[in-house]
Design an enzyme around this catalytic site. Structure first.
Site, mmCIF file in Angstrom:
data_model
loop_
_atom_site.group_PDB
_atom_site.id
_atom_site.type_symbol
_atom_site.label_atom_id
_atom_site.label_comp_id
_atom_site.label_asym_id
_atom_site.label_seq_id
_atom_site.Cartn_x
_atom_site.Cartn_y
_atom_site.Cartn_z
ATOM 1 N N LYS A 292 -65.913 -1.163 95.288
ATOM 2 C CA LYS A 292 -65.372 -2.438 95.772
ATOM 3 C C LYS A 292 -63.941 -2.341 96.291
ATOM 4 O O LYS A 292 -63.108 -1.651 95.723
ATOM 5 C CB LYS A 292 -65.402 -3.496 94.645
ATOM 6 C CG LYS A 292 -66.780 -3.937 94.227
ATOM 7 C CD LYS A 292 -67.546 -4.649 95.341
ATOM 8 C CE LYS A 292 -66.984 -6.017 95.643
ATOM 9 N NZ LYS A 292 -67.201 -6.964 94.559
ATOM 10 N N LYS B 77 -40.396 -34.040 91.255
ATOM 11 C CA LYS B 77 -39.832 -32.721 91.526
ATOM 12 C C LYS B 77 -40.789 -31.564 91.309
ATOM 13 O O LYS B 77 -40.882 -30.659 92.147
ATOM 14 C CB LYS B 77 -38.559 -32.521 90.711
ATOM 15 C CG LYS B 77 -37.423 -33.311 91.299
ATOM 16 C CD LYS B 77 -36.256 -33.458 90.385
ATOM 17 C CE LYS B 77 -35.508 -34.727 90.724
ATOM 18 N NZ LYS B 77 -36.267 -35.969 90.466
ATOM 19 N N SER C 11 -62.369 -3.204 91.848
ATOM 20 C CA SER C 11 -63.112 -3.783 90.735
ATOM 21 C C SER C 11 -63.042 -2.819 89.561
ATOM 22 O O SER C 11 -63.079 -1.601 89.744
ATOM 23 C CB SER C 11 -64.571 -3.993 91.146
ATOM 24 O OG SER C 11 -65.399 -4.058 90.003
ATOM 25 N N GLU D 76 -58.307 -14.412 99.572
ATOM 26 C CA GLU D 76 -59.039 -15.263 98.608
ATOM 27 C C GLU D 76 -58.080 -16.148 97.820
ATOM 28 O O GLU D 76 -58.348 -17.328 97.584
ATOM 29 C CB GLU D 76 -59.828 -14.394 97.633
ATOM 30 C CG GLU D 76 -61.055 -13.752 98.230
ATOM 31 C CD GLU D 76 -61.739 -12.849 97.209
ATOM 32 O OE1 GLU D 76 -62.702 -13.314 96.579
ATOM 33 O OE2 GLU D 76 -61.284 -11.705 97.031
ATOM 34 N N SER E 199 -34.911 -33.619 82.537
ATOM 35 C CA SER E 199 -35.459 -32.959 83.729
ATOM 36 C C SER E 199 -34.718 -31.669 84.064
ATOM 37 O O SER E 199 -35.051 -30.997 85.033
ATOM 38 C CB SER E 199 -35.412 -33.909 84.934
ATOM 39 O OG SER E 199 -34.089 -34.375 85.133
ATOM 40 N N TYR F 108 -34.985 -47.855 92.178
ATOM 41 C CA TYR F 108 -35.249 -46.612 91.443
ATOM 42 C C TYR F 108 -36.012 -46.892 90.157
ATOM 43 O O TYR F 108 -35.735 -47.848 89.441
ATOM 44 C CB TYR F 108 -33.928 -45.893 91.106
ATOM 45 C CG TYR F 108 -34.176 -44.655 90.252
ATOM 46 C CD1 TYR F 108 -34.501 -43.438 90.842
ATOM 47 C CD2 TYR F 108 -34.143 -44.727 88.863
ATOM 48 C CE1 TYR F 108 -34.778 -42.326 90.067
ATOM 49 C CE2 TYR F 108 -34.416 -43.612 88.082
ATOM 50 C CZ TYR F 108 -34.733 -42.407 88.684
ATOM 51 O OH TYR F 108 -35.011 -41.312 87.920
ATOM 52 N N GLN G 163 -38.618 -39.236 88.632
ATOM 53 C CA GLN G 163 -38.276 -37.901 88.137
ATOM 54 C C GLN G 163 -39.487 -36.973 88.216
ATOM 55 O O GLN G 163 -39.346 -35.747 88.273
ATOM 56 C CB GLN G 163 -37.764 -38.018 86.696
ATOM 57 C CG GLN G 163 -37.300 -36.714 86.101
ATOM 58 C CD GLN G 163 -36.487 -36.948 84.838
ATOM 59 O OE1 GLN G 163 -35.378 -37.460 84.887
ATOM 60 N NE2 GLN G 163 -37.058 -36.605 83.696
ATOM 61 N N ASN H 108 -28.795 -42.219 90.933
ATOM 62 C CA ASN H 108 -29.925 -42.602 91.789
ATOM 63 C C ASN H 108 -29.728 -42.179 93.242
ATOM 64 O O ASN H 108 -30.638 -41.629 93.868
ATOM 65 C CB ASN H 108 -30.169 -44.113 91.701
ATOM 66 C CG ASN H 108 -30.556 -44.535 90.295
ATOM 67 O OD1 ASN H 108 -30.810 -43.690 89.438
ATOM 68 N ND2 ASN H 108 -30.593 -45.832 90.041
ATOM 69 N N THR I 29 -70.709 -21.237 116.313
ATOM 70 C CA THR I 29 -70.757 -22.630 115.872
ATOM 71 C C THR I 29 -71.823 -22.639 114.786
ATOM 72 O O THR I 29 -72.804 -21.886 114.873
ATOM 73 C CB THR I 29 -71.137 -23.607 117.006
ATOM 74 O OG1 THR I 29 -72.410 -23.218 117.523
ATOM 75 C CG2 THR I 29 -70.111 -23.586 118.135
ATOM 76 N N HIS I 30 -71.619 -23.437 113.766
ATOM 77 C CA HIS I 30 -72.539 -23.441 112.601
ATOM 78 C C HIS I 30 -72.631 -22.056 111.960
ATOM 79 O O HIS I 30 -73.636 -21.736 111.322
ATOM 80 C CB HIS I 30 -73.944 -23.917 112.984
ATOM 81 C CG HIS I 30 -73.964 -25.162 113.814
ATOM 82 N ND1 HIS I 30 -74.085 -26.420 113.272
ATOM 83 C CD2 HIS I 30 -73.832 -25.337 115.151
ATOM 84 C CE1 HIS I 30 -74.049 -27.327 114.250
ATOM 85 N NE2 HIS I 30 -73.890 -26.689 115.402
ATOM 86 N N ASN J 35 -61.694 -5.519 97.362
ATOM 87 C CA ASN J 35 -61.779 -6.977 97.476
ATOM 88 C C ASN J 35 -60.594 -7.566 98.241
ATOM 89 O O ASN J 35 -59.458 -7.159 98.024
ATOM 90 C CB ASN J 35 -61.839 -7.601 96.081
ATOM 91 C CG ASN J 35 -63.090 -7.189 95.324
ATOM 92 O OD1 ASN J 35 -64.148 -7.027 95.923
ATOM 93 N ND2 ASN J 35 -62.964 -6.992 94.028
HETATM 94 N N1 ARG Z 1 -33.182 -37.002 86.534
HETATM 95 C C1 ARG Z 1 -33.307 -38.227 87.264
HETATM 96 C C2 ARG Z 1 -34.410 -38.053 88.317
HETATM 97 O O1 ARG Z 1 -34.782 -36.968 88.559
HETATM 98 C C3 ARG Z 1 -32.033 -38.558 87.946
HETATM 99 C C4 ARG Z 1 -31.829 -40.014 88.203
HETATM 100 C C5 ARG Z 1 -31.714 -40.739 86.926
HETATM 101 N N2 ARG Z 1 -31.347 -42.088 87.121
HETATM 102 C C6 ARG Z 1 -31.425 -42.992 86.139
HETATM 103 N N3 ARG Z 1 -31.059 -44.189 86.411
HETATM 104 N N4 ARG Z 1 -31.956 -42.690 84.982
HETATM 105 O O2 ARG Z 1 -34.877 -39.001 88.900
#
Ligand code: ARG
Length: 468
Positions: free
Chosen positions: A289, A331, A283, A296, A29, A323, A328, A116, A161-162, A291
């Site tokens: 144009k 994120k 455009s 948008e 990660s 956990y 993971q 964790n 309205t509408h 825009n």
């Molecule tokens: N990279 C992991 C996450 O984002 C960190 C925690 C990992 N914990 C584990 N027991 N593998 O969740």
């Protein structure tokens, strides 16, 4: 930095063979969680200081951990830190570098801690700071809206309205309606922040730890309100991320509604407002144009943020305690939501003060659409007619206006009296646009005096927010 860096697994002890190269990449990660490096270091510093006060580390060890983490922070800042996929995530990258820098003491940092509770702490710290930044941009946008409203307490436009012309309002009233939506969004972000502001540190892997830790101390050092109450919940809870994305989806929904109106209003058909050229694009084929790309695009961004909310809800659905590696996956949706909100708020906060209302076109549209028909009905009620009968009289007058191409205010008295004998010369006072808006003179109504007072209250609330 030496090239033969030790990237052996921090958890490698029980393993008999190396991780498959693809699995290594698949499970890593660090590509995205490295954006939490500053929070990870702050969490480690708090943890190390607490370990010192618990007698687990001595003064020299704490000092060297502090020095090492400081050096790592500087390396990350200046771009010289070498991130490694082999070390999986931000936590192990930093820990491995610490050991590389300070030796065996670096290996003591993880005492009484798990990734964790570490990751749960990092995300909360990251999101708390992100909310604070977003709140600043949101406030800037709201201030722009309220100031534009203050300048437009007498600018008459049709209310819809509408999407059909309904009754006249002033432009400032419409802008303050937008501000109310954003005011609730601000409150939701702060609610989310308050609920999130508890420290999971000390929950360790899931059950707590055997060391004499002081969770209140790390919580206080990191600016959390208090430690979380249950270790299992601490490492598994991602409610705060879901709440944030829900608040974000609603905020962006509001921006999409504002965007939609700006797109309509900048069209030649409405022509209610002009956006400066710097917020528009042209455009490549149609030379005429201009825009409204910024609104948008903001309107379109709501799709991805709604998607992220659904991703996180689905991620957590049916997850057993505590956990799981699934987490993971929290994120990327979360970070993209932060980035998208930040960009969209910035775009709007920059653009709103530059909106130029076209008062003549707004007024003409209000005049053309029989927007004072309700005022005529109310006038007849004051003259003694039951509302339903008054409604019918005015309906017939409007039908005549549609046929003859006249607005109600353009019909002469004899014509109006043809629909109802109770109508007198004073009817023209209520048929004017100014008379119509001025008559809605109560809290929350569109009378210019009310709108001015509402805008001043809104401005005072924004000022108080800055001070608070
Ligand atoms: N990279 C992991 C996450 O984002 C960190 C925690 C990992 N914990 C584990 N027991 N593998 O969740």
């Amino acid at each position: 930095m030496s090239d033969e860096r030790d990237t052996s697994k921090l958890w490698g002890g029980r393993f008999g063979e190396a991780t498959d190269a693809f699995v290594q990449r698949f499970t890593a990660s660090v590509g995205f969680d490295r954006r939490m490096a500053a929070q990870d270091i702050a969490g480690s510093l708090a943890h190390a200081r607490m370990l010192r006060s618990a007698g687990v580390l001595d003064d020299a060890e704490l000092q060297s951990i502090e020095d090492g983490l400081g050096k790592i922070a500087a390396e990350i800042e200046d771009g010289s830190f070498r991130w490694s996929v082999e070390l999986e995530d931000v936590h192990m990258n930093i820990e491995a570098r610490l050991t590389e820098l300070i030796g065996v003491t670096g290996k003591k940092l993880h005492t009484g801690r798990s990734r964790n509770d570490q990751v749960a702490t990092d995300i909360r710290l990251y999101l708390r700071a992100a909310i604070d930044d977003l709140a600043v941009e949101l406030t800037r946008l709201q201030r722009g809206l309220v100031e534009l409203a203050l300048d437009n307490c007498d600018t008459i436009m049709p209310g819809f309205t509408h999407l059909q012309t309904a009754q006249p309002v002033v432009f400032g009233h419409h802008l303050l309606a937008w501000n109310e939506m954003l005011e609730r969004d601000h409150g939701r972000l702060l609610d989310c922040r308050a609920r999130m502001n508890q420290s999971p540190l000390g929950a360790a892997a899931l059950a707590g730890t055997t060391y004499p830790i002081d969770r209140a101390m790390t919580a206080a050092e990191l600016g959390f309100e208090r430690p979380t109450a249950n270790s299992l919940d601490s490492v598994s809870d991602r409610d705060f991320a879901i709440e944030f994305c829900a608040a974000g989806a609603l905020l962006l929904t509001h921006l999409s509604r504002m965007s939609e109106e700006l797109v309509l209003w900048t069209s030649a058909q409405f022509d209610f407002v002009t956006l400066p050229d710097r917020f528009c694009t042209g455009s490549s084929i149609m030379p005429q144009k201009k825009n409204p790309d910024v609104p948008e695009l903001v309107r379109g961004k709501v799709g991805r943020v709604n998607g992220h909310l659904v991703s996180l809800l689905t991620l957590m659905k049916s997850q057993p305690l505590a956990y799981n590696k699934d987490n993971q996956e929290d994120k990327e949706p979360l970070f993209d939501t932060v980035d998208t909100l930040s960009d969209c708020l910035r775009a709007f906060a920059d653009m709103v003060p530059a909106i130029e209302p076209n008062a003549a076109a707004m007024r003409e549209a209000a005049r053309r659409g029989f927007s004072t028909a309700t005022d005529l009905a109310d006038y007849l009620v004051r003259a003694g007619l039951p509302f339903r009968d008054a409604h019918d009289v005015v309906g017939r007058a409007v039908a005549h206006g549609v046929d003859s191409g006249q607005d109600l205010a353009e019909m002469d008295l004899a014509t109006l009296q043809g629909f109802c004998a109770e109508i007198g010369e004073d009817v023209y006072d209520v048929l004017t646009l100014e008379g119509s808006v001025a008559a809605r003179d109560h809290l929350g109504g569109t009378a210019p005096a009310q709108v001015r007072a509402a805008a001043q209250r809104a401005l005072a609330a924004l000022d108080a927010r800055g001070a608070g």
